[in-house]
Design a protein around this motif. Structure first.
Motif, PDB file in Angstrom:
ATOM      1  N   GLY A 292       0.789  -1.229   0.000  1.00 18.15           N
ATOM      2  CA  GLY A 292       0.000   0.000   0.000  1.00 18.15           C
ATOM      3  C   GLY A 292       0.816   1.271   0.000  1.00 18.15           C
ATOM      4  N   LEU A 293       2.143   1.154   0.095  1.00 20.50           N
ATOM      5  CA  LEU A 293       3.008   2.347   0.169  1.00 20.50           C
ATOM      6  C   LEU A 293       3.907   2.514  -1.044  1.00 20.50           C
ATOM      7  CD1 LEU A 293       4.138   1.895   3.898  1.00 20.50           C
ATOM      8  CD2 LEU A 293       2.409   3.501   3.063  1.00 20.50           C
ATOM      9  N   HIS A 294       3.866   1.566  -1.970  1.00 19.40           N
ATOM     10  CA  HIS A 294       4.792   1.571  -3.103  1.00 19.40           C
ATOM     11  C   HIS A 294       4.665   2.822  -3.977  1.00 19.40           C
ATOM     12  CE1 HIS A 294       6.918  -2.073  -2.571  1.00 19.40           C
ATOM     13  NE2 HIS A 294       5.900  -2.892  -2.744  1.00 19.40           N
ATOM     14  N   ASN A 295       3.478   3.363  -4.089  1.00 20.87           N
ATOM     15  CA  ASN A 295       3.260   4.479  -5.006  1.00 20.87           C
ATOM     16  C   ASN A 295       3.496   5.847  -4.369  1.00 20.87           C
ATOM     17  OD1 ASN A 295       2.544   2.723  -7.120  1.00 20.87           O
ATOM     18  ND2 ASN A 295       0.417   2.625  -6.398  1.00 20.87           N
ATOM     19  N   LEU A 296       3.900   5.870  -3.104  1.00 25.58           N
ATOM     20  CA  LEU A 296       4.128   7.143  -2.421  1.00 25.58           C
ATOM     21  C   LEU A 296       5.579   7.586  -2.565  1.00 25.58           C
ATOM     22  CD1 LEU A 296       2.141   6.649   0.922  1.00 25.58           C
ATOM     23  CD2 LEU A 296       1.356   7.697  -1.209  1.00 25.58           C
ATOM     24  N   GLY A 297       5.780   8.867  -2.849  1.00 25.03           N
ATOM     25  CA  GLY A 297       7.126   9.426  -2.951  1.00 25.03           C
ATOM     26  C   GLY A 297       7.673   9.772  -1.581  1.00 25.03           C
TER      27      GLY A 297
END
Length: 315
Positions: A292-297
């Motif tokens: 759930g955190l892969h797409n956060l910069g």
């Protein structure tokens, strides 16, 4: 041989009777299968009923059980190509806090955690999981290294607290814990923390200020041990059960208060009764949290952590 806790005495008695029956029939002259099956069914039902209504103090005892999986067990069961990294580049290599590069389900990560040890010799070697300043400075070094290479950080928290000795205070224990907590919050990569046994005081939060905090069903997480709290408030450790109740140390209480994000189910009777199943369940929960955190910069991840921790305690 299983180690039973004080509140598990009725279960221990049933298991003792089962073992006696099996020993009696070891020569095959007596058929006791039906009686063993009946007693085992009764024992399983009692175990299920007992663990469905554990008090906070009983959960504290389960969280401290010596047969629960430790850092080395999780590394062996969940990670591949583990490469331990040693030392804080300033004083020494603390054995209570371990970490290094590893591969988690096909992804390179940095894994860091407390190691309590599983027998007398290893517990002494690892100082019962109580980190010293050089341990937290090592953790900072590893987190900064992970940040530099863009690797997610996974931490496994299991400590009664940071080492309280005079030598640790002389070497800056409080500052080391504060800097380690700061390092968690500054990371530009995803950080998943899991409280797998005891989450005690600053020694725990120094490795647990992550984007997502997971906690085993029978783990505990608190600002001080129940015995320590009771000694301060009532001048006696005998009040530890009352302190545990008041402090809301259980995963269920902390989930309701927004301190943790996910409760990871344990096998019936606790993680110590089926370590492999517990380790697998934690791996699934960590993988879900990480996905759930892969797409956060980097800025989004820092903001996510900031908002999460600032929201705690608000009415």
């Amino acid at each position: 041989m299983a180690t039973f806790l004080e509140f598990e005495k009725p279960i221990a008695e049933l298991q003792g009777r089962i073992d006696e029956l099996r020993d009696t029939a070891s020569d095959g002259a007596i058929d006791i299968d039906s009686e063993v099956k009946r007693l085992q069914t009764k024992s399983d039902a009692l175990l299920r009923a007992t663990y469905a209504r554990l008090t906070p103090w009983q959960k504290t005892q389960v969280a401290r059980h010596p047969d629960r999986p430790h850092f080395g067990d999780y590394v062996a069961g969940l990670f591949e190509d583990f490469m331990p990294l040693a030392g804080d580049r300033a004083f020494a290599d603390d054995q209570a806090i371990l970490g290094g590069f590893a591969t988690f389900r096909g992804q390179k990560v940095m894994v860091i955690g407390h190691e309590k040890g599983n027998d007398t010799a290893s517990r002494l070697k690892h100082n019962f999981g109580m980190g010293k300043p050089e341990g937290y400075r090592k953790a900072i070094r590893l987190m900064e290294l992970a940040d530099r290479f863009g690797l997610p950080v996974l931490t496994l928290v299991d400590t009664s607290g940071a080492f309280p000795g005079v030598q640790a205070e002389e070497r800056g224990q409080a500052e080391a814990i504060a800097r380690s907590t700061e390092a968690c919050l500054k990371l530009g990569v995803p950080m998943i923390a899991a409280v797998v046994g005891e989450g005690g005081s600053g020694g725990a939060i120094a490795l647990a200020a992550g984007n997502r905090v997971l906690m085993f069903e029978h783990a505990v997480y608190s600002v001080i041990s129940p015995e320590g709290c009771a000694s301060i408030l009532w001048r006696t450790a005998d009040k530890a059960p009352d302190a545990a109740e008041a402090m809301k140390v259980t995963a269920q209480d902390l989930k309701g208060l927004g301190v943790i994000d996910t409760i990871v189910s344990e096998p019936l009777g606790g993680a110590h009764r089926d370590p492999d199943a517990a380790i697998a369940a934690l791996g699934d929960a960590m993988a879900d949290a990480l996905s759930g955190l892969h797409n956060l910069g980097p800025d989004d991840l820092r903001r996510d952590r900031r908002d999460k921790f600032l929201a705690m305690g608000r009415l």
